[in-house]
Design an enzyme around this catalytic site. Structure first.
Site, mmCIF file in Angstrom:
data_model
loop_
_atom_site.group_PDB
_atom_site.id
_atom_site.type_symbol
_atom_site.label_atom_id
_atom_site.label_comp_id
_atom_site.label_asym_id
_atom_site.label_seq_id
_atom_site.Cartn_x
_atom_site.Cartn_y
_atom_site.Cartn_z
ATOM 1 N N GLY A 17 -0.178 6.181 0.941
ATOM 2 C CA GLY A 17 1.374 7.311 0.698
ATOM 3 C C GLY A 17 2.179 6.917 1.755
ATOM 4 C CE LYS A 18 -1.065 2.434 5.619
ATOM 5 N NZ LYS A 18 -1.351 2.151 4.450
ATOM 6 C CE LYS A 35 2.862 -2.328 7.302
ATOM 7 N NZ LYS A 35 1.768 -1.442 6.313
ATOM 8 C CD GLU A 103 3.983 2.272 6.646
ATOM 9 O OE1 GLU A 103 3.102 1.739 5.552
ATOM 10 O OE2 GLU A 103 5.224 1.696 6.268
ATOM 11 C CB ALA A 105 -1.649 -3.082 8.070
ATOM 12 N N GLY A 106 -2.384 -0.372 6.280
ATOM 13 C CA GLY A 106 -3.962 -0.464 6.431
ATOM 14 C C GLY A 106 -5.151 1.712 6.836
#
Length: 196
Positions: A17-18, A35, A103, A105-106
């Site tokens: 849910g990031k 990102k 944000e 990644a993972g």
């Protein structure tokens, strides 16, 4: 939650849910969104397109990714598949004034390169973290390990947000364990507050 204006949204895992949390924070802070590494979903515009859609912000508030990789895998694997190596120099924070939501990644321990984990980059950025976790079974272990990893590197955790079907006892347990140092919230409560 008293949110800093420049913040990293990290997860205990992938698909926790990031991007939803990033969208909420972009609106709350009137922030730009970045990102740094997008792996997969390029045909749909990736998480940047999702944040734009969910938050309604203008395209000029979306900062272009440093890496747009085709393979939906960890950044080190996705980059290797394209014959490139992720360069730390390309991951420096954008030269941008004002609020910023970054944000990841993972999860935190995902390798950007075989010798550089995502959490190493978080430390280099030196911004506080909003940690997003699943609310259900398994979250206690994943969440507490993630917080320990951040604390061991002296990375400030601003807030923990639980996402998914409510699991009240997990929420209560994490609040009791972390209440003296970290705010614990449930995503559904944030959405309700935003819509009122």
């Amino acid at each position: 939650m008293d949110t800093p204006s420049r913040i990293i949204v990290a997860g205990t895992d992938t698909n926790v849910g990031k991007t939803i949390v990033s969208s909420l924070l972009v609106n709350k802070l009137n922030a730009h969104y970045w990102k740094p590494v997008q792996c997969g979903d390029l045909d749909t515009g990736g998480d940047s397109a999702t944040v734009k859609k969910l938050s309604g912000i203008k395209a000029n508030r979306i900062i272009t990714e440093a890496y747009r990789l085709k393979m939906p895998a960890s950044p080190n694997q996705a980059a290797a598949a394209e014959g490139i190596t992720i360069d730390k120099e390309n991951l420096k924070l954008p030269n941008h004034e004002g609020a910023l939501v970054v944000e990841l990644a993972g999860g935190l321990m995902v390798p950007l390169r075989d010798d550089w984990l995502q959490i190493d980059q978080v430390k280099a950025w030196n911004l506080p973290v909003v940690l997003v976790a699943r609310s259900g079974l398994g979250t206690l272990n994943h969440t507490l390990l993630s917080i320990e990893a951040l604390e061991n590197r002296n990375i400030k955790v601003a807030t923990l947000i639980l996402n998914g079907e409510k699991h009240k006892e997990n929420y209560n347990t994490l609040r009791r364990i972390l209440e003296s140092k970290i705010v614990v919230e449930e995503l559904s409560e944030r959405i309700k507050a935003k819509n009122n």
